[in-house]
Structure formats: C-alpha cells, structure tokens
Design a protein around this motif. Structure first.
Motif, short mmCIF file in Angstrom:
data_model
loop_
_atom_site.label_atom_id
_atom_site.label_comp_id
_atom_site.label_asym_id
_atom_site.label_seq_id
_atom_site.Cartn_x
_atom_site.Cartn_y
_atom_site.Cartn_z
N VAL A 196 0.89 -1.25 0.11
CA VAL A 196 -0.08 0.12 -0.06
C VAL A 196 1.15 1.33 0.21
O VAL A 196 0.60 2.11 -0.83
CB VAL A 196 -0.97 -0.02 1.21
N THR A 197 1.83 1.34 0.84
CA THR A 197 2.77 2.44 1.21
C THR A 197 3.96 2.61 0.16
O THR A 197 4.34 3.68 0.21
CB THR A 197 3.04 2.50 2.52
N SER A 198 4.43 1.65 -0.44
CA SER A 198 5.58 1.44 -1.16
C SER A 198 5.42 0.49 -2.54
O SER A 198 4.83 -0.52 -2.41
CB SER A 198 6.72 1.22 -0.40
N THR A 199 6.07 0.93 -3.60
CA THR A 199 6.28 0.03 -4.59
C THR A 199 7.17 -1.06 -4.50
O THR A 199 7.14 -1.92 -5.26
CB THR A 199 6.57 0.91 -5.74
N ASP A 200 8.13 -0.87 -3.28
CA ASP A 200 8.88 -2.03 -3.11
C ASP A 200 9.26 -1.75 -1.66
O ASP A 200 10.52 -1.32 -1.30
CB ASP A 200 10.23 -1.56 -3.92
N LEU A 201 8.70 -2.61 -0.92
CA LEU A 201 8.78 -2.63 0.61
C LEU A 201 9.65 -3.70 0.97
O LEU A 201 9.76 -4.83 0.38
CB LEU A 201 7.36 -3.13 1.27
N GLY A 202 10.70 -3.58 1.58
CA GLY A 202 11.67 -4.20 1.84
C GLY A 202 12.57 -3.81 3.23
O GLY A 202 12.45 -2.61 3.46
N TYR A 203 13.49 -4.49 3.62
CA TYR A 203 14.21 -4.15 4.89
C TYR A 203 15.69 -4.15 4.57
O TYR A 203 16.17 -5.17 3.91
CB TYR A 203 13.94 -5.12 6.19
N ASP A 204 16.37 -3.30 5.42
CA ASP A 204 17.85 -3.56 5.29
C ASP A 204 18.31 -4.63 6.48
O ASP A 204 17.58 -5.32 6.99
CB ASP A 204 18.60 -2.09 5.55
N ALA A 205 19.77 -4.81 6.76
CA ALA A 205 20.26 -5.59 7.38
C ALA A 205 19.58 -5.67 8.89
O ALA A 205 19.89 -6.62 9.70
CB ALA A 205 21.76 -5.75 7.31
N LYS A 206 19.43 -4.16 9.13
CA LYS A 206 19.00 -4.08 10.66
C LYS A 206 17.58 -4.28 10.78
O LYS A 206 17.10 -4.30 11.96
CB LYS A 206 19.36 -2.53 11.24
N GLY A 207 16.75 -4.19 9.87
CA GLY A 207 15.29 -4.31 10.00
C GLY A 207 14.72 -2.95 9.66
O GLY A 207 13.28 -2.90 9.72
N ASP A 208 15.37 -1.91 9.14
CA ASP A 208 14.76 -0.63 8.93
C ASP A 208 14.23 -0.78 7.53
O ASP A 208 14.87 -1.54 6.64
CB ASP A 208 15.79 0.50 9.12
N LEU A 209 13.45 0.23 7.20
CA LEU A 209 12.80 0.19 5.58
C LEU A 209 13.92 0.85 4.73
O LEU A 209 14.60 1.55 5.16
CB LEU A 209 11.69 0.98 5.64
N LYS A 210 13.70 0.26 3.77
CA LYS A 210 14.97 0.54 2.47
C LYS A 210 14.41 1.83 2.21
O LYS A 210 15.42 2.66 1.64
CB LYS A 210 15.21 -0.43 1.58
N ASN A 211 13.16 1.92 1.91
CA ASN A 211 12.63 3.26 0.80
C ASN A 211 11.78 4.13 1.62
O ASN A 211 10.81 4.51 1.07
CB ASN A 211 12.02 2.46 -0.31
N GLY A 212 12.08 4.21 2.95
CA GLY A 212 11.33 5.41 3.64
C GLY A 212 11.61 6.88 3.20
O GLY A 212 12.57 7.27 3.16
#
Length: 381
Positions: free
Chosen positions: A344-360
C-alpha cells in the motif's frame, strides 16, 4: 443378523471416511500477537493501527492460505499496553506464553524497545511501528520496522526548518519518551548542521497539559520556530497556549502531531503548525486509493496516520510464512528479512540488514484553514 452387521460396518466405514474428509479440511489457527495503546490519551493511535492490521488479517485469510499442506487462519491475540513500558513488558511475556508465532507492535518506542528483548529471546519475529533508532540497533535479528526511523525523519525536518522555512533561531521541547526525545535529538542535530541556532532546549512529559511556564521562558528567546517531540495530546494544548501567550513562533512536530485529533483539540490555534510524517500522502501511495476504499467500507470512516503501515507490516509477516511454507518463527524469519513486495505504502517494501525500511520517505504538512495540507515529500517510492 448378518445383514445388520454388514450395514453397521458400511456405516462405520462411511463415518470414518467423512471424518477423515472433515479432518483434512480443518483450518489451523495461527496466533499472532498485537499490542498498542488501546485506552488512554493515545488510544486513537492504537485503534487506527489495529484497524490496518485487521484488514491485513482479513485479506490474507480470504485467500484461504495453505501452509505446510494445511489450511491456516491468522488469529490476532490483542493486548493493550497503555503506552507504558512496564505494562508493555508484561504484555509481551503474556503473548509469548500464549504461543504466538509472530508479533505486530508495539506502537510507542518506549514500549517496543523493552518488549523487543522478550520477543527476541523467544525467537519471535516482531514488526513494530516504533521509530526510535535504538529499536533496530540492538543487534536482534527479530526486529523490523513499519515506518522510517527518527534518524531519517528528524534529519529531514531539521533541515527543512532551516532551509525550507528559513528559521535561524529554534527552541526545542520534548516529552522525554524514547520517541519524543529521540526525534528531538535528531531534529536538533540536523537543524544545527543546516546553520540554525538552538536558543533553548526544554522538556516536559507525556501526561502534561500546562506548558505556560516553559513557553514563557521560550518566548523571551524569540525563536522563529518551536519544535516539539511528542504526541498530539500535548502538542494541541501547547499550540493553544502559544497563541494565548502571543508567541509568534511556528510550532513543529513529528507524525504523532499530524492527526485529526490534534486539529480538533487545538482548534483555530492549529493553523500554521507544521508536522512531518513518514511515507507519502495517502493519495500518492501506490495502493492508497484501493486501501482508502477498503478501509471506508470496513470501518465507515477514513483512516488516520498509522493504519496503512500496520497493514503493510502485518502482510509482510503473513507472506513470509507463506513463502517459507511454515509458521515456525525460526523457519520464516529469513524470508521476512528478505521481503521484497509491492505494498500500500511503497512500490518496493523491503528491509535492510537491521530491519529498517529501505525506501522510507518523509512528507511535511502544514495546517491551513483547519486542514492538513502537503508541503513537500522527500524520498520514498
């Protein structure tokens, strides 16, 4: 007599067959925890969050998911943490003892961080709304975030206050929670780097409603802006008291200020207030319109701030189970970490190595004539 026995045997065989078919179709409940403030001054945040998660549960269950050869159904185990760290840890232990397979929440950073230690010790993946950087910096493999961190948000807002709004002198107040103080710290760092002078740094708490003493002190410093790190329950009376004291400074805040509740409580004093919010405006979210329609149909009102992020975070957890073909936390955790999906909020939701959003991304808003209007969006996709 032989005929009777034969009939009985046939009936028994039919019963066994039917029982076997029924057993094969039995849906297995998969318990997932949810915790947020559901009572008190922050209950509206928790309810909005829960509504988003509820939609995700219903949408996922509607696909009639089969995991490890068995039909499954997600069932929420919901708890009220009252935005209290001590209650939060009690809630976390109870949810672990209940046998949850995953955790959605908590909402506040102050409850999320201590609770995360309990989920990590139990090996349970946790997707939280918390924005304090410390949440994902503890070294746990089980922590994931639904929104951008305070490091990202504070940096954008602090820079915008100076370069976008032209503030040269700024005062800062925070509520001394993990969220409020953390956001204020990041704002101060960015504002200073952009060339502003911090003329005063004050603090209050997340239960206060009278800020006149602090504001009177700040007024004497004549700042261009006053940044508040905290929730709308404090920001709204603060805005009203600034007007009563004839303070001309612009009040700024983070996403907990950007709410309809703030507008209702602050009334005319809300005009001119600037707030930031993680992500894109609803109308610009990739799945925003579809989500808005579904939310209105299900709950009979518009979503507030947090529900689409709750939806995405919950769906990421469920889809990781599906991808791993297992509801065992140890087996689906690696799949959650590798999430890569449209949402819903991103075309590409994913996490970095720490668990933060990559594309915030971060969007800045201003109250004009009693309504939140968009100023600028930085990052995000």
């Amino acid at each position: 007599m032989k005929l009777t026995i034969k009939h009985c045997a046939a009936a028994a065989a039919a019963y066994v067959a039917l029982a076997g078919m029924a057993s094969a179709q039995t849906v297995e409940d998969v318990k997932v925890g949810f915790a947020a403030p559901m009572t008190g001054a922050q209950a509206h945040y928790g309810q909005d969050f829960l509504n988003g998660v509820t939609l995700a549960v219903e949408d996922f269950n509607a696909t009639k998911p089969v995991i490890d050869g068995k039909p499954v159904r997600i069932v929420l185990d919901t708890a009220d943490d009252q935005a209290d760290p001590r209650v939060g840890t009690t809630v976390a232990q109870k949810l672990v003892d209940d046998g949850i397979k995953g955790m959605i929440g908590h909402f506040n950073s102050g409850t999320t961080i201590p609770a995360s230690r309990i989920y990590a010790a139990a090996g349970i993946p946790q997707v939280a709304m918390a924005t304090a950087p410390e949440y994902t910096q503890q070294g746990y493999k089980t922590t994931f975030r639904m929104m951008t961190s305070d490091t990202q948000q504070g940096s954008v807002v602090g820079t915008y206050a100076v370069k976008g709004l032209g503030f040269k002198k700024i005062a800062i107040i925070d509520d001394r929670t993990a969220y409020g103080q953390g956001l204020a710290d990041q704002f101060e760092k960015a504002a200073k780097a952009a060339g502003a002078t911090i003329v005063d740094r004050e603090y209050t708490n997340d239960k206060a409603v009278d800020f006149k003493a602090v504001l009177t002190k700040i007024k004497s410093k004549s700042p261009d802006g006053v940044f508040y790190g905290g929730a709308d329950a404090q920001a709204a009376p603060m805005a009203k008291q600034m007007k009563e004291l004839s303070i001309k400074s612009t009040l700024m805040g983070g996403e907990m200020v950007k709410s309809d509740t703030f507008l209702k409580i602050a009334g005319p004093a809300a005009d001119g207030v600037v707030a930031s919010l993680a992500g894109l405006p609803m109308e610009n979210m990739p799945g925003g319109q579809k989500y808005l329609d579904a939310y209105r149909k299900r709950f009979g009102k518009d979503p507030e701030t947090y529900s689409p992020y709750g939806y995405d975070g919950a769906m990421a957890l469920f889809l990781a189970m599906k991808a791993a073909n297992s509801t065992d936390p140890a087996k689906y955790l690696p799949f959650l970490a590798k999430t890569d999906m449209p949402s819903v909020t991103s075309t590409d939701l994913g996490y970095d190595a720490k668990g933060d959003l990559k594309n915030g991304g971060i969007t800045l808003y201003k109250v004009v004539d009693g309504k939140w209007t968009t100023l600028q969006t930085v990052g995000g996709k």
